[in-house]
Design a protein around this motif. Structure first.
Motif, PDB file in Angstrom:
ATOM      1  N   VAL A  34      -6.028   2.816  -0.958  1.00  0.00           N
ATOM      2  CA  VAL A  34      -7.586   1.717  -1.050  1.00  0.00           C
ATOM      3  C   VAL A  34      -7.865   1.630   0.627  1.00  0.00           C
ATOM      4  CG1 VAL A  34      -7.937  -0.516  -2.068  1.00  0.00           C
ATOM      5  CG2 VAL A  34      -6.918   1.105  -3.235  1.00  0.00           C
ATOM      6  N   GLU A  35      -8.915   2.132   0.644  1.00  0.00           N
ATOM      7  CA  GLU A  35      -8.692   1.310   2.594  1.00  0.00           C
ATOM      8  C   GLU A  35      -9.522   0.015   2.425  1.00  0.00           C
ATOM      9  OE1 GLU A  35     -11.221   4.289   5.168  1.00  0.00           O
ATOM     10  OE2 GLU A  35     -11.241   4.697   3.396  1.00  0.00           O
ATOM     11  N   LEU A  36      -9.291  -0.752   3.236  1.00  0.00           N
ATOM     12  CA  LEU A  36      -9.368  -1.968   3.270  1.00  0.00           C
ATOM     13  C   LEU A  36      -9.949  -2.698   4.881  1.00  0.00           C
ATOM     14  CD1 LEU A  36      -4.838  -3.131   2.778  1.00  0.00           C
ATOM     15  CD2 LEU A  36      -7.233  -3.629   1.325  1.00  0.00           C
ATOM     16  N   THR A  37     -10.227  -3.581   4.679  1.00  0.00           N
ATOM     17  CA  THR A  37     -11.087  -4.073   5.818  1.00  0.00           C
ATOM     18  C   THR A  37      -9.954  -4.548   6.838  1.00  0.00           C
ATOM     19  OG1 THR A  37     -11.519  -6.365   5.194  1.00  0.00           O
ATOM     20  CG2 THR A  37     -12.540  -4.991   4.398  1.00  0.00           C
ATOM     21  N   ALA A  38      -9.698  -4.644   8.251  1.00  0.00           N
ATOM     22  CA  ALA A  38      -8.879  -5.405   9.043  1.00  0.00           C
ATOM     23  C   ALA A  38      -8.633  -6.662   8.608  1.00  0.00           C
ATOM     24  CB  ALA A  38      -9.769  -5.537  10.331  1.00  0.00           C
ATOM     25  N   SER A  39      -9.617  -7.441   8.754  1.00  0.00           N
ATOM     26  CA  SER A  39      -9.231  -8.829   7.601  1.00  0.00           C
ATOM     27  C   SER A  39      -7.978  -8.923   6.264  1.00  0.00           C
ATOM     28  CB  SER A  39     -10.409  -9.947   7.637  1.00  0.00           C
ATOM     29  OG  SER A  39     -10.940  -9.973   8.713  1.00  0.00           O
ATOM     30  N   GLU A  40      -8.265  -7.840   5.661  1.00  0.00           N
ATOM     31  CA  GLU A  40      -7.789  -7.279   4.104  1.00  0.00           C
ATOM     32  C   GLU A  40      -5.993  -7.103   5.403  1.00  0.00           C
ATOM     33  OE1 GLU A  40     -11.423  -6.319   1.500  1.00  0.00           O
ATOM     34  OE2 GLU A  40     -10.209  -4.816   2.533  1.00  0.00           O
ATOM     35  N   ALA A  41      -6.099  -6.383   5.723  1.00  0.00           N
ATOM     36  CA  ALA A  41      -4.768  -5.814   5.645  1.00  0.00           C
ATOM     37  C   ALA A  41      -4.215  -6.812   6.494  1.00  0.00           C
ATOM     38  CB  ALA A  41      -5.171  -4.077   7.139  1.00  0.00           C
ATOM     39  N   HIS A  42      -5.489  -7.978   7.716  1.00  0.00           N
ATOM     40  CA  HIS A  42      -3.498  -8.140   7.883  1.00  0.00           C
ATOM     41  C   HIS A  42      -3.498  -9.593   7.059  1.00  0.00           C
ATOM     42  CE1 HIS A  42      -2.926 -11.230  12.053  1.00  0.00           C
ATOM     43  NE2 HIS A  42      -4.154 -11.436  11.417  1.00  0.00           N
ATOM     44  N   LEU A  43      -3.820  -9.309   5.814  1.00  0.00           N
ATOM     45  CA  LEU A  43      -3.604 -10.771   5.270  1.00  0.00           C
ATOM     46  C   LEU A  43      -2.612 -10.002   4.364  1.00  0.00           C
ATOM     47  CD1 LEU A  43      -6.893 -12.001   3.629  1.00  0.00           C
ATOM     48  CD2 LEU A  43      -5.215 -13.698   5.238  1.00  0.00           C
ATOM     49  N   LEU A  73      -9.119 -12.349   0.959  1.00  0.00           N
ATOM     50  CA  LEU A  73      -8.075 -12.471  -0.393  1.00  0.00           C
ATOM     51  C   LEU A  73      -9.284 -12.432  -1.571  1.00  0.00           C
ATOM     52  CD1 LEU A  73      -5.737 -13.672  -0.578  1.00  0.00           C
ATOM     53  CD2 LEU A  73      -6.346 -16.458  -0.783  1.00  0.00           C
ATOM     54  N   ARG A  74     -10.062 -13.089  -1.478  1.00  0.00           N
ATOM     55  CA  ARG A  74     -10.631 -13.296  -2.982  1.00  0.00           C
ATOM     56  C   ARG A  74     -10.934 -11.534  -3.627  1.00  0.00           C
ATOM     57  NH1 ARG A  74     -13.813 -16.577  -2.154  1.00  0.00           N
ATOM     58  NH2 ARG A  74     -15.257 -15.919  -1.200  1.00  0.00           N
ATOM     59  N   SER A  75     -11.706 -10.259  -1.870  1.00  0.00           N
ATOM     60  CA  SER A  75     -12.357  -9.196  -1.887  1.00  0.00           C
ATOM     61  C   SER A  75     -10.196  -8.436  -2.468  1.00  0.00           C
ATOM     62  CB  SER A  75     -12.198  -8.298  -1.224  1.00  0.00           C
ATOM     63  OG  SER A  75     -12.209  -7.456  -0.880  1.00  0.00           O
ATOM     64  N   LEU A  76      -8.964  -8.888  -2.184  1.00  0.00           N
ATOM     65  CA  LEU A  76      -7.924  -8.495  -2.615  1.00  0.00           C
ATOM     66  C   LEU A  76      -7.368  -8.801  -3.968  1.00  0.00           C
ATOM     67  CD1 LEU A  76      -5.821  -9.191   0.539  1.00  0.00           C
ATOM     68  CD2 LEU A  76      -6.749  -6.662  -0.081  1.00  0.00           C
ATOM     69  N   GLU A  77      -7.980  -9.861  -3.802  1.00  0.00           N
ATOM     70  CA  GLU A  77      -7.856 -10.252  -5.646  1.00  0.00           C
ATOM     71  C   GLU A  77      -8.401  -9.348  -6.600  1.00  0.00           C
ATOM     72  OE1 GLU A  77      -6.065 -15.071  -6.099  1.00  0.00           O
ATOM     73  OE2 GLU A  77      -7.778 -14.715  -4.911  1.00  0.00           O
ATOM     74  N   ASN A  78      -9.479  -9.324  -5.943  1.00  0.00           N
ATOM     75  CA  ASN A  78     -10.451  -8.604  -7.219  1.00  0.00           C
ATOM     76  C   ASN A  78     -10.301  -7.026  -7.849  1.00  0.00           C
ATOM     77  OD1 ASN A  78     -12.511 -10.878  -8.072  1.00  0.00           O
ATOM     78  ND2 ASN A  78     -13.745 -10.552  -5.973  1.00  0.00           N
ATOM     79  N   ARG A  79      -9.347  -6.187  -6.392  1.00  0.00           N
ATOM     80  CA  ARG A  79      -8.651  -5.281  -6.223  1.00  0.00           C
ATOM     81  C   ARG A  79      -7.829  -5.168  -6.532  1.00  0.00           C
ATOM     82  NH1 ARG A  79     -10.177  -2.878  -0.909  1.00  0.00           N
ATOM     83  NH2 ARG A  79     -10.303  -4.173   0.384  1.00  0.00           N
ATOM     84  N   GLY A  80      -6.749  -6.432  -7.301  1.00  0.00           N
ATOM     85  CA  GLY A  80      -5.761  -5.814  -8.059  1.00  0.00           C
ATOM     86  C   GLY A  80      -4.839  -5.871  -6.683  1.00  0.00           C
ATOM     87  N   PHE A  81      -4.331  -6.663  -5.241  1.00  0.00           N
ATOM     88  CA  PHE A  81      -3.553  -6.249  -4.220  1.00  0.00           C
ATOM     89  C   PHE A  81      -3.268  -7.272  -4.335  1.00  0.00           C
ATOM     90  CE2 PHE A  81      -5.686  -2.740  -3.581  1.00  0.00           C
ATOM     91  CZ  PHE A  81      -5.416  -1.629  -2.816  1.00  0.00           C
TER      92      PHE A  81
END
Length: 148
Positions: A34-43, A73-81
């Motif tokens: 699953v590809e993450l945005t730069a912000s998601e990867a940083h978090l 963070l919401r995106s990461l939670e919604n995708r189950g990360f």
């Protein structure tokens, strides 16, 4: 000396860019990544290294604007990360933890990073450990300076 350090920073940026470009093109070959945005990867990187971090501490540590952090963070939670759990010391608070899905995704990404780095080094890993130690030291010092 100033030019040498600027050249090092530029090389780091260049390697990071090439890794991202290569991962973007190879991710299609591993549909499970699953590809993450730069912000998601940083978090995710910070949460992986600091399981149980609070959202406030995460924002401070990563330097992201609150609104950007909340969106990622919401995106990461919604995708189950990422999962939120009640803080055992303060029922009003929450702590953030990486999920098994996040760990599996990171494992696959690290495998690809290792392959790309090995290809880029042409198999010559001499100096890799020293470079890693240097970059970790620089990152820690820059982070400490930013956080004051």
């Amino acid at each position: 000396m100033e030019g040498e350090l600027a050249d090092l920073a530029e090389a780091i940026i260049g390697v990071a860019r090439e890794l991202r470009l290569r991962l973007d093109s190879t991710a299609a070959s591993d549909a499970d990544i699953v590809e993450l945005t730069a912000s998601e990867a940083h978090l995710m990187r910070h949460i992986d290294h600091h399981p149980g971090v609070t959202p406030s501490d995460l924002a401070r540590a990563t330097g992201l604007q609150r609104s950007n952090m909340s969106t990622a963070l919401r995106s990461l939670e919604n995708r189950g990360f990422v999962e939120r759990r009640a803080d055992p010391h303060d029922a009003r608070g929450v702590n953030l933890y990486p999920t098994d899905r996040a760990a599996e995704n990171l494992k696959r990404l690290r495998r690809q990073w290792a392959q790309l780095m090995d290809n880029g080094l042409r198999g010559d890993r001499q100096g890799a450990a020293a470079a890693k130690a240097l970059l970790e030291r620089v990152e820690a010092a820059l982070t400490a300076d930013r956080l004051g």
